[in-house]
Design an enzyme around this catalytic site. Sequence first.
Site, PDB file in Angstrom:
ATOM      1  N   LEU A 149       0.865  -1.182   0.000  1.00  0.00           N
ATOM      2  CA  LEU A 149       0.000   0.000   0.000  1.00  0.00           C
ATOM      3  C   LEU A 149       0.900   1.231   0.000  1.00  0.00           C
ATOM      4  O   LEU A 149       1.991   1.209   0.585  1.00  0.00           O
ATOM      5  CB  LEU A 149      -0.895   0.030   1.242  1.00  0.00           C
ATOM      6  N   ASP A 150       0.436   2.309  -0.615  1.00  0.00           N
ATOM      7  CA  ASP A 150       1.184   3.564  -0.583  1.00  0.00           C
ATOM      8  C   ASP A 150       1.331   4.047   0.856  1.00  0.00           C
ATOM      9  O   ASP A 150       0.501   3.739   1.718  1.00  0.00           O
ATOM     10  CB  ASP A 150       0.471   4.644  -1.397  1.00  0.00           C
ATOM     11  N   LYS A 151       2.341   4.847   1.092  1.00  0.00           N
ATOM     12  CA  LYS A 151       2.602   5.364   2.440  1.00  0.00           C
ATOM     13  C   LYS A 151       1.365   6.002   3.051  1.00  0.00           C
ATOM     14  O   LYS A 151       1.019   5.736   4.217  1.00  0.00           O
ATOM     15  CB  LYS A 151       3.749   6.373   2.395  1.00  0.00           C
TER      16      LYS A 151
END
Length: 343
Positions: A149-151
């Site tokens: 998942l993106d930050k």
Amino acid sequence: MASPDSPTGSAAQALARRFAFVVEQAGERLDLLVARHGDLSRTQAATLIATDHVVVNGRHEKASYRGEVGDRVEVTVPPPPGRDIVPEQIPLDIVFEDDHLLVVDKPAGMVVHPAPGNWTGTLVNALMGRGEPLAEGGGEDRAGLVHRLDKDTSGLLVVAKTDASHRVLSSALAARRVTRRYVAVCWGHLHADTLTVDQPLARDPRDRTRMAIVQGGKAARTDFVRLARFDSVDLLRAHLHSGRTHQIRVHLASVGHPVIGDDTYGGGGGRKLAALPPRRHFLHAAWLRFVHPVSGEVVDLRSPLPPDLRQSLAVLSGMPELASTHDPLDVFGFYQLQDGQTG
């Protein structure tokens, strides 16, 4: 020849990331092919080629080599020299766990795996700090991760504890047998209640920190369903058919409706209007379904909207009661699918 104790010796090779692909269209330079398929910069790809970490049909070629249809390219990305992944005692919200896998509800702001600029404080550091066994197939810096998942995206993420589970789950993900549905809020209004964006993604040739729609990139499809329309935004359910970096964010931006709060792809304006904290976009991995790699049973997990997104939705919808609702997604039918509906 490197010794076993050197950064390029057998110990380091065991932790290397490996991937392979077959060239489908002739004429593209080898460094560009490797960069695109490995989510690498062109400089990184050229360095791997120059240091004999790229093999084409069993041979080492130059970066300028033009791929031919059917070429098999094998790439080894060695771990950064002198960087040990340090276990850290960081609390995690584990929503499912057994001897074979676990599912984390990742908070926004946490980087998933170590990389330049983020060697500590990542999800992998936290997973290693628990002292539990993790699959080794993805390398130490991936520590059992099946996907990412993106930050600044929150929500559900699968981690394998054994190599066998990692292989089965990774194969299921590639075959689109892992169902991942996200909730997003975008600026403006879609032209219809459903939308499918089927556009290939790759690193933006002008800015390698971004992704972009690039012909010849990796296939990427996202189905969107509008759950509610408010004054200035739409509440959407997004169903991933592939899992490319920044996929939902780029696909929505490409149709002129970026995710609110997304500074990278044009949705960062109006943050105060959306009641979002700094560096937060409205994207949450809320619903995850897959077949357990050992028991064969269906694992169906849901992650309610975190408090910051509940508050934002309450403001944007004009429904203040949503800020204190356990899971506002139920209110808008997020978990209800019509017959034959996949979005």
